[in-house]
Write a protein that holds these residues in place. Structure first.
Motif, mmCIF file in Angstrom:
data_model
loop_
_atom_site.group_PDB
_atom_site.id
_atom_site.type_symbol
_atom_site.label_atom_id
_atom_site.label_comp_id
_atom_site.label_asym_id
_atom_site.label_seq_id
_atom_site.Cartn_x
_atom_site.Cartn_y
_atom_site.Cartn_z
ATOM 1 N N TYR A 68 0.669 -1.191 0.238
ATOM 2 C CA TYR A 68 -0.066 -0.046 -0.129
ATOM 3 C C TYR A 68 0.880 1.181 -0.146
ATOM 4 O O TYR A 68 0.667 2.096 -0.723
ATOM 5 C CB TYR A 68 -1.060 -0.185 1.179
ATOM 6 C CG TYR A 68 -2.021 1.087 1.383
ATOM 7 C CD1 TYR A 68 -3.320 0.749 1.040
ATOM 8 C CD2 TYR A 68 -1.678 2.308 1.830
ATOM 9 C CE1 TYR A 68 -4.162 1.803 1.258
ATOM 10 C CE2 TYR A 68 -2.578 3.280 1.819
ATOM 11 C CZ TYR A 68 -3.759 3.066 1.615
ATOM 12 O OH TYR A 68 -4.866 3.788 1.448
ATOM 13 N N ASP A 72 1.552 4.079 -3.213
ATOM 14 C CA ASP A 72 0.970 5.375 -3.086
ATOM 15 C C ASP A 72 2.021 6.581 -3.320
ATOM 16 O O ASP A 72 2.712 7.403 -2.668
ATOM 17 C CB ASP A 72 0.633 5.693 -1.364
ATOM 18 C CG ASP A 72 0.004 6.985 -1.069
ATOM 19 O OD1 ASP A 72 -0.508 7.593 -2.404
ATOM 20 O OD2 ASP A 72 -0.187 7.456 0.081
ATOM 21 N N LYS A 108 -9.124 7.489 -2.463
ATOM 22 C CA LYS A 108 -7.698 7.311 -2.643
ATOM 23 C C LYS A 108 -7.470 5.918 -2.062
ATOM 24 O O LYS A 108 -6.690 5.201 -2.946
ATOM 25 C CB LYS A 108 -7.023 8.369 -2.259
ATOM 26 C CG LYS A 108 -5.526 8.164 -2.240
ATOM 27 C CD LYS A 108 -4.536 9.249 -1.795
ATOM 28 C CE LYS A 108 -3.238 9.057 -1.825
ATOM 29 N NZ LYS A 108 -2.290 10.038 -1.111
ATOM 30 N N SER A 109 -8.066 5.843 -0.943
ATOM 31 C CA SER A 109 -7.481 4.440 -0.157
ATOM 32 C C SER A 109 -8.349 3.237 -0.830
ATOM 33 O O SER A 109 -7.655 2.273 -0.900
ATOM 34 C CB SER A 109 -8.244 4.503 1.355
ATOM 35 O OG SER A 109 -8.063 3.528 1.932
ATOM 36 N N ASN A 113 -6.167 -0.058 -2.200
ATOM 37 C CA ASN A 113 -6.609 -1.317 -1.684
ATOM 38 C C ASN A 113 -6.821 -2.198 -3.235
ATOM 39 O O ASN A 113 -6.472 -3.464 -3.234
ATOM 40 C CB ASN A 113 -7.819 -1.218 -1.030
ATOM 41 C CG ASN A 113 -7.396 -0.891 0.264
ATOM 42 O OD1 ASN A 113 -6.430 -1.383 0.817
ATOM 43 N ND2 ASN A 113 -8.239 -0.072 1.062
#
Length: 218
Positions: A68, A72, A108-109, A113
């Motif tokens: 993750y 990013d 965004k998360s 994921n």
């Protein structure tokens, strides 16, 4: 109005639901549901199937947090074989302009994921492609994490991205012992090369590792 007729009319607005247009679900929402189901299933069962092997869910979630962070990259991310990279970059651009928008952070998360899930699929092809596109090495994926990484995660990375032949970081005796115990637990032959692969160094170049391994050899 009969009970059957009541079923097809909206209780609030009275519109006939039989002629109401249904908005098509966007691709990333459908994929997002698939990802959620995959993670929920793994959490419930206590393991995930990755590369046709059962992997302890604790190791997978630890690996997930590391991937993750590596994904990013905002607008600098390159993920050519992922269909929704541009949507992720649009969200990142919005966050630069409107940093207080909580919904953008959630989206965004959401995309990150999905991308983590993408890297776990079609192993090792998706992971290799991601590393190549962004010029990542084995060290990029495994170093500078507080608390270290599980041996499964290191093996997961090294299986796709070879360890570079460098002297590398300082290695402790505890790491080497842990690698030996892990290899024993999964029935892998204990030798200098296999242990080095688990630790994350070259078996014949890293002097610190070689010294510790020879000391522990029995």
């Amino acid at each position: 109005m009969t009970s059957l007729e009541e079923v097809v009319f909206c209780h609030n607005c009275g519109n006939d639901l039989r002629i109401t247009r249904v908005k098509e679900v966007q691709e990333y929402y459908a994929l997002g549901l698939e990802v959620i189901q995959w993670f929920e299933s793994g959490l419930k069962n206590g393991y995930f199937l990755i590369n046709k092997k059962k992997v302890n869910s604790v190791w997978v979630f630890q690996g997930m947090t590391r991937l993750y962070l590596k994904l990013d990259l905002g607008e600098d991310l390159v993920l050519n074989n992922f269909p929704m990279t541009e949507e992720y970059k649009i969200i990142c651009r919005k966050l630069k302009r409107y940093s207080s928008k909580k919904s953008s952070l959630i989206y965004k998360s959401f995309f990150l994921n999905i991308m983590v899930y993408h890297l776990f699929q079609d192993y090792p092809n998706n992971l290799v492609s991601f590393a190549k596109d962004n010029k990542f090495t084995y060290r990029t994926f495994t170093h500078r994490f507080m608390g270290g990484s599980s041996f499964w995660y290191k093996n997961f990375i090294s299986g796709a991205i070879p360890v570079q032949n460098k002297l590398g970081r300082k290695i402790t005796e505890c790491e080497v012992l842990g690698a030996i115990k892990y290899l024993e637990s999964i029935g892998i032959n204990i030798n200098q090369e296999n242990v080095a692969n688990m630790v994350g160094c070259h078996y014949s170049i890293h002097k610190g590792f070689m010294r510790i391994y020879k000391k522990l050899s029995f």
